[in-house]
Design a protein around this motif. Structure first.
Motif, mmCIF file in Angstrom:
data_model
loop_
_atom_site.group_PDB
_atom_site.id
_atom_site.type_symbol
_atom_site.label_atom_id
_atom_site.label_comp_id
_atom_site.label_asym_id
_atom_site.label_seq_id
_atom_site.Cartn_x
_atom_site.Cartn_y
_atom_site.Cartn_z
ATOM 1 N N VAL A 140 0.841 -1.204 0.000
ATOM 2 C CA VAL A 140 0.000 0.000 0.000
ATOM 3 C C VAL A 140 0.871 1.247 0.000
ATOM 4 N N GLN A 141 1.933 1.218 0.789
ATOM 5 C CA GLN A 141 2.855 2.349 0.839
ATOM 6 C C GLN A 141 3.491 2.596 -0.527
ATOM 7 N N ASN A 142 3.942 1.533 -1.189
ATOM 8 C CA ASN A 142 4.567 1.680 -2.505
ATOM 9 C C ASN A 142 3.579 2.242 -3.511
ATOM 10 N N GLU A 143 2.351 1.746 -3.465
ATOM 11 C CA GLU A 143 1.336 2.215 -4.409
ATOM 12 C C GLU A 143 0.983 3.677 -4.152
ATOM 13 N N LEU A 144 0.899 4.050 -2.892
ATOM 14 C CA LEU A 144 0.541 5.417 -2.531
ATOM 15 C C LEU A 144 1.608 6.409 -2.974
ATOM 16 N N GLN A 145 2.873 6.019 -2.867
ATOM 17 C CA GLN A 145 3.963 6.916 -3.222
ATOM 18 C C GLN A 145 4.462 6.703 -4.656
ATOM 19 N N GLY A 146 3.893 5.729 -5.342
ATOM 20 C CA GLY A 146 4.321 5.472 -6.708
ATOM 21 C C GLY A 146 5.762 5.036 -6.796
ATOM 22 N N SER A 147 6.212 4.298 -5.772
ATOM 23 C CA SER A 147 7.610 3.866 -5.728
ATOM 24 C C SER A 147 7.700 2.357 -5.924
ATOM 25 N N ASN A 204 1.471 -8.951 -5.024
ATOM 26 C CA ASN A 204 2.070 -9.528 -6.221
ATOM 27 C C ASN A 204 2.585 -8.430 -7.152
ATOM 28 N N ASP A 205 1.810 -7.371 -7.290
ATOM 29 C CA ASP A 205 2.204 -6.254 -8.138
ATOM 30 C C ASP A 205 3.456 -5.574 -7.601
ATOM 31 N N MET A 206 3.567 -5.480 -6.286
ATOM 32 C CA MET A 206 4.741 -4.874 -5.671
ATOM 33 C C MET A 206 6.009 -5.640 -6.033
ATOM 34 N N PHE A 207 5.940 -6.970 -5.966
ATOM 35 C CA PHE A 207 7.116 -7.779 -6.275
ATOM 36 C C PHE A 207 7.446 -7.781 -7.766
ATOM 37 N N GLY A 208 6.461 -7.504 -8.620
ATOM 38 C CA GLY A 208 6.696 -7.543 -10.052
ATOM 39 C C GLY A 208 6.747 -6.196 -10.716
ATOM 40 N N ALA A 209 7.149 -5.170 -9.944
ATOM 41 C CA ALA A 209 7.145 -3.804 -10.458
ATOM 42 C C ALA A 209 7.967 -3.653 -11.733
ATOM 43 N N ASP A 210 9.126 -4.284 -11.786
ATOM 44 C CA ASP A 210 9.954 -4.255 -12.991
ATOM 45 C C ASP A 210 10.845 -5.491 -13.000
#
Length: 308
Positions: A140-147, A204-210
């Protein structure tokens, strides 16, 4: 003639109180987490503040049943929920907060799983149970900050998984095939069928960001997995071997410090609640003079003085 509070004003006041209570509870829990020796007074204060949040939430819901929290406030509540269960793991109390057993601000708030181990303390969740909450909070933190997740965070997450596995074997006496792989199962799954926006989907999206993050995570996860999979010396049992790791390379003390640093950084990433800023005498975007005037209007002080 009866005077009723303006609904919008009432919501703003209640929201400010809720945010204040959540924030102070988190700060108190983090102070407790950083305590080397057990401190009954700090433990009592921290758990009392959590209970205050717990008591205020149903009142808030009854007054504002259609309330939609801001992303920052929802994140702060997630932060409180995880910090509470993590601290409770090391400093259990007899009062288990109800905020962990019901949707608190929205139906999207995380609900920890019930203990499946009858030997575990019913008032304290195992690290394996708190791990999904840690990952959900991070997502949630990563998504909120776009990081995207960093190498430092990956090291912390992999260390968390290692600690969770060691605890199952050493503390709860669990030894069965597949236990190690379960602890380290987290990562990007290209075939994930979780509903978009769900907690599982976010993780899952967090782990597969790039692609580079996927590769680096696999490497760090494998490194930690192998560290706890190494066969113990002939004269030592697996339990004793894993216990020795927590006194050395996988120190429990160092692990707690790293989690505390992560949580403190997360709390500091956003402006403190308005009531906290007023307490400190400095409001973001306002001069000290304007802050004093606001304190007078909001009832913090009766009249403008030279002090705060």
């Amino acid at each position: 003639m009866d005077r009723k509070a303006d609904p919008e004003t009432q919501l703003e006041v209640d929201e400010a109180i809720l945010d204040y209570l959540i924030y102070t509870a988190i700060v108190s829990l983090l102070e407790l987490l950083d305590t080397i020796d057990r401190n009954p007074q700090k433990e009592h204060t921290a758990h009392l503040l959590v209970q205050m949040v717990d008591a205020f939430l149903p009142v808030f819901h009854s007054l504002h049943p259609n309330y939609k929290a801001s992303p920052e406030l929802k994140l702060r509540l997630r932060l409180l929920q995880f910090t509470y269960v993590f601290v409770q793991h090391y400093y259990p109390s007899s009062a288990n907060a109800a905020l962990l057993r019901r949707p608190s601000i929205s139906t999207e708030d995380p609900k920890p799983p019930k203990s499946a181990n009858p030997h575990e303390d019913p008032q304290a969740m195992s690290l394996s149970q708190t791990l999904p909450l840690f990952l959900a909070l991070s997502a949630v933190q990563n998504e909120l900050q776009g990081s995207t997740i960093t190498e430092i965070w990956m090291m912390l997450a992999a260390g968390y998984m290692a600690q969770a596995y060691i605890e199952q074997v050493v503390l709860y006496q669990k030894e069965r095939p597949g236990l190690l792989e379960e602890a380290f199962q987290w990562g990007y799954d290209a075939g994930c069928r979780a509903e978009q926006g769900s907690e599982q989907w976010q993780i899952n999206d967090m782990f597969g960001a790039d692609e580079s993050s996927v590769s680096l995570w696999k490497s760090i996860r494998r490194e930690h997995l192998e560290a706890v999979r190494l066969r113990p010396p002939d004269h030592m049992s697996l339990t004793d071997h894993l216990a020795s790791l927590t006194a050395g390379a996988l120190s429990v003390v160092a692990f707690k410090e790293k989690v505390s640093e992560f949580l403190t950084g997360l709390l500091s990433a956003y402006a403190a609640p308005l009531l906290i800023q007023l307490e400190r005498g400095e409001v973001v975007g306002l001069s000290r003079k304007a802050t004093k005037a606001l304190k007078v209007r909001s009832g913090f002080i009766h009249q403008a003085t030279d002090g705060n």
